[in-house]
Design an enzyme around this catalytic site. Structure first.
Site, PDB file in Angstrom:
ATOM      1  N   ARG A  72       0.919  -1.153  -0.194  1.00 24.61           N
ATOM      2  CA  ARG A  72       0.001  -0.045  -0.022  1.00 24.61           C
ATOM      3  C   ARG A  72       0.890   1.358  -0.044  1.00 24.61           C
ATOM      4  O   ARG A  72       0.234   2.337  -0.301  1.00 24.61           O
ATOM      5  CB  ARG A  72      -0.972   0.042   1.211  1.00 24.61           C
ATOM      6  CG  ARG A  72      -2.018  -0.985   0.848  1.00 24.61           C
ATOM      7  CD  ARG A  72      -3.039  -1.104   1.939  1.00 24.61           C
ATOM      8  NE  ARG A  72      -2.470  -1.632   3.418  1.00 24.61           N
ATOM      9  CZ  ARG A  72      -3.141  -1.981   4.614  1.00 24.61           C
ATOM     10  NH1 ARG A  72      -4.473  -1.117   4.693  1.00 24.61           N
ATOM     11  NH2 ARG A  72      -2.566  -2.274   5.645  1.00 24.61           N
ATOM     12  N   GLN A  73       2.041   1.239   0.415  1.00 27.32           N
ATOM     13  CA  GLN A  73       3.030   2.270   0.442  1.00 27.32           C
ATOM     14  C   GLN A  73       3.552   2.257  -1.038  1.00 27.32           C
ATOM     15  O   GLN A  73       5.060   2.085  -1.030  1.00 27.32           O
ATOM     16  CB  GLN A  73       3.917   2.247   1.400  1.00 27.32           C
ATOM     17  CG  GLN A  73       4.911   3.517   1.512  1.00 27.32           C
ATOM     18  CD  GLN A  73       4.382   4.771   2.240  1.00 27.32           C
ATOM     19  OE1 GLN A  73       3.528   4.736   2.828  1.00 27.32           O
ATOM     20  NE2 GLN A  73       4.986   5.985   1.854  1.00 27.32           N
ATOM     21  N   ARG A  93      -9.161   9.062   2.490  1.00 29.42           N
ATOM     22  CA  ARG A  93      -8.327   8.381   3.535  1.00 29.42           C
ATOM     23  C   ARG A  93      -7.870   9.752   4.044  1.00 29.42           C
ATOM     24  O   ARG A  93      -6.988  10.419   3.413  1.00 29.42           O
ATOM     25  CB  ARG A  93      -7.400   7.446   3.125  1.00 29.42           C
ATOM     26  CG  ARG A  93      -6.791   7.025   4.538  1.00 29.42           C
ATOM     27  CD  ARG A  93      -5.833   5.766   4.033  1.00 29.42           C
ATOM     28  NE  ARG A  93      -6.591   4.298   3.650  1.00 29.42           N
ATOM     29  CZ  ARG A  93      -6.958   4.008   4.698  1.00 29.42           C
ATOM     30  NH1 ARG A  93      -6.935   4.120   5.920  1.00 29.42           N
ATOM     31  NH2 ARG A  93      -7.767   2.814   4.505  1.00 29.42           N
ATOM     32  N   LYS A 123     -14.318   7.384  -1.511  1.00 32.40           N
ATOM     33  CA  LYS A 123     -13.805   7.153  -0.217  1.00 32.40           C
ATOM     34  C   LYS A 123     -12.611   7.986  -0.308  1.00 32.40           C
ATOM     35  O   LYS A 123     -11.783   8.170  -1.123  1.00 32.40           O
ATOM     36  CB  LYS A 123     -13.136   5.848  -0.230  1.00 32.40           C
ATOM     37  CG  LYS A 123     -12.240   5.790   1.457  1.00 32.40           C
ATOM     38  CD  LYS A 123     -11.793   4.068   1.549  1.00 32.40           C
ATOM     39  CE  LYS A 123     -10.566   3.946   1.240  1.00 32.40           C
ATOM     40  NZ  LYS A 123     -10.122   2.613   1.558  1.00 32.40           N
TER      41      LYS A 123
HETATM   42  C1  R5P Z   1      -7.129   0.504   0.466  1.00 34.29           C
HETATM   43  O1  R5P Z   1      -7.134   1.209  -0.863  1.00 34.29           O
HETATM   44  C2  R5P Z   1      -7.567  -0.958   0.298  1.00 34.29           C
HETATM   45  O2  R5P Z   1      -8.122  -1.141  -0.832  1.00 34.29           O
HETATM   46  C3  R5P Z   1      -8.542  -1.012   1.464  1.00 34.29           C
HETATM   47  O3  R5P Z   1      -9.571  -0.322   1.302  1.00 34.29           O
HETATM   48  C4  R5P Z   1      -7.966  -0.525   3.014  1.00 34.29           C
HETATM   49  O4  R5P Z   1      -6.608  -1.128   2.728  1.00 34.29           O
HETATM   50  C5  R5P Z   1      -8.593  -1.287   4.069  1.00 34.29           C
HETATM   51  O5  R5P Z   1      -7.924  -0.617   5.238  1.00 34.29           O
HETATM   52  P1  R5P Z   1      -8.874  -0.213   6.361  1.00 34.29           P
HETATM   53  O6  R5P Z   1      -9.443  -1.761   6.744  1.00 34.29           O
HETATM   54  O7  R5P Z   1      -7.826  -0.130   7.449  1.00 34.29           O
HETATM   55  O8  R5P Z   1      -9.752   0.629   6.346  1.00 34.29           O
END
Ligand code: R5P
Length: 280
Positions: free
Chosen positions: A88-89, A185, A183
């Protein structure tokens, strides 16, 4: 021969059975200072190292296994990273940060001829390996454990990037609409989700994502659903860090379904058949 990291023993066994290959009995130990050591049996021909890098220790174990199988006689090393940690990074989001996915990929690539991942978070990460790297899609298997009698189902991605995953599960399931939430973040544990346009009242909803980590994304998305009949969570990688499972239960989720790329109680299906199709 298939050899496994300590966190991926179930998937490695399933893969060995699918491929009809020997499952090598690996010993995992730690020295008093905390350093780890693995021991593998003698290997002839190809060695397949299966290890999800769910922790820093699992990363070290993977690198040791790659080295150990060569010492033990392997003439070719294939590395299967069912869940690739740090994917993810995939960019330096703030000044001074590393591209962690690149650093990890380079380290893994140094001990292997070939790499396989399963629904890696960001496919462009594969380019960092510098050896042939293939991403395997396990999402169709997530339809298998869903109840066959879902009522007027809606398959939702919690963000736009998950719509392909939702579509893939819907296609494998059969009938159903597909949509996604928007979404944003804000931090590792805080996300803001806006509703999709689909009316879910009285319908069964399956929210599909690649990873459930803290459960923040899923629980925020589920809170926006207006009067659904039942809500199911399906994910490839059930990381379920900290209190994620409780968050999902409190969000009213009927069942959480994941694969065994990360071996958890919710790992209802195996990624082994999808991997075996590529490795045969
Ligand atoms: C992020 O883009 C991924 O696809 C997941 O949505 C994310 O890793 C989920 O992380 P968490 O459960 O901490 O919200």
């Amino acid at each position: 021969m298939i050899v496994s990291g300590s966190a991926s023993q179930g998937l490695a066994a399933a893969l060995a059975a699918e491929l009809g290959e020997t499952l090598g009995a690996v010993e995992y130990e730690s020295f008093p200072d905390g350093e780890r050591i693995v021991r593998v049996p003698p290997v002839e021909g190809r060695a397949v190292v299966v290890a999800s890098t769910v922790s820093d220790a699992a990363h070290v174990e993977l690198l040791q296994l790659q080295d150990a199988v060569v010492e033990a006689g392997a003439d070719r090393v294939v590395t299967v990273v069912p869940y690739m940690g740090y994917a993810r990074q995939d960019e330096a989001f703030d000044p001074g940060e590393p591209v962690s996915a690149r650093a990890m990929a380079r380290a893994i690539a140094s001990g292997t001829d070939e790499v396989y991942t399963v629904n890696v978070h960001e496919p462009s990460v594969l380019e960092h390996f510098g050896v042939p790297a293939t991403d395997v899609d396990a999402t169709p298997h997530l339809a298998d454990p869903l109840p066959p009698d879902l009522y007027d189902p809606v398959f939702l991605g919690p963000d736009a990037s998950a719509i392909d995953l939702a579509e893939s599960v819907r296609d494998a399931y059969g009938p159903g609409a597909v949509d996604f939430f928007e979404k944003v973040r804000h931090s590792g544990t805080e996300v803001e989700v806006s509703p999709s346009e689909t009316d879910v009242a009285g319908r069964d909803v399956v929210v599909v994502d690649d990873i459930v980590a803290t459960g923040a994304t899923m629980s925020e998305a589920i809170a926006l659903l207006d009067d659904p009949r039942r809500v199911f969570v399906a994910c490839v990688h059930p990381l379920l860090a900290a209190n994620a499972r409780t968050r999902l239960a409190n969000a009213g989720v009927e069942a959480v379904l994941g694969t065994d790329t990360i071996e958890r109680a919710v790992s209802a299906v195996s990624a082994a058949p999808a991997l075996a199709r590529e490795l045969e």
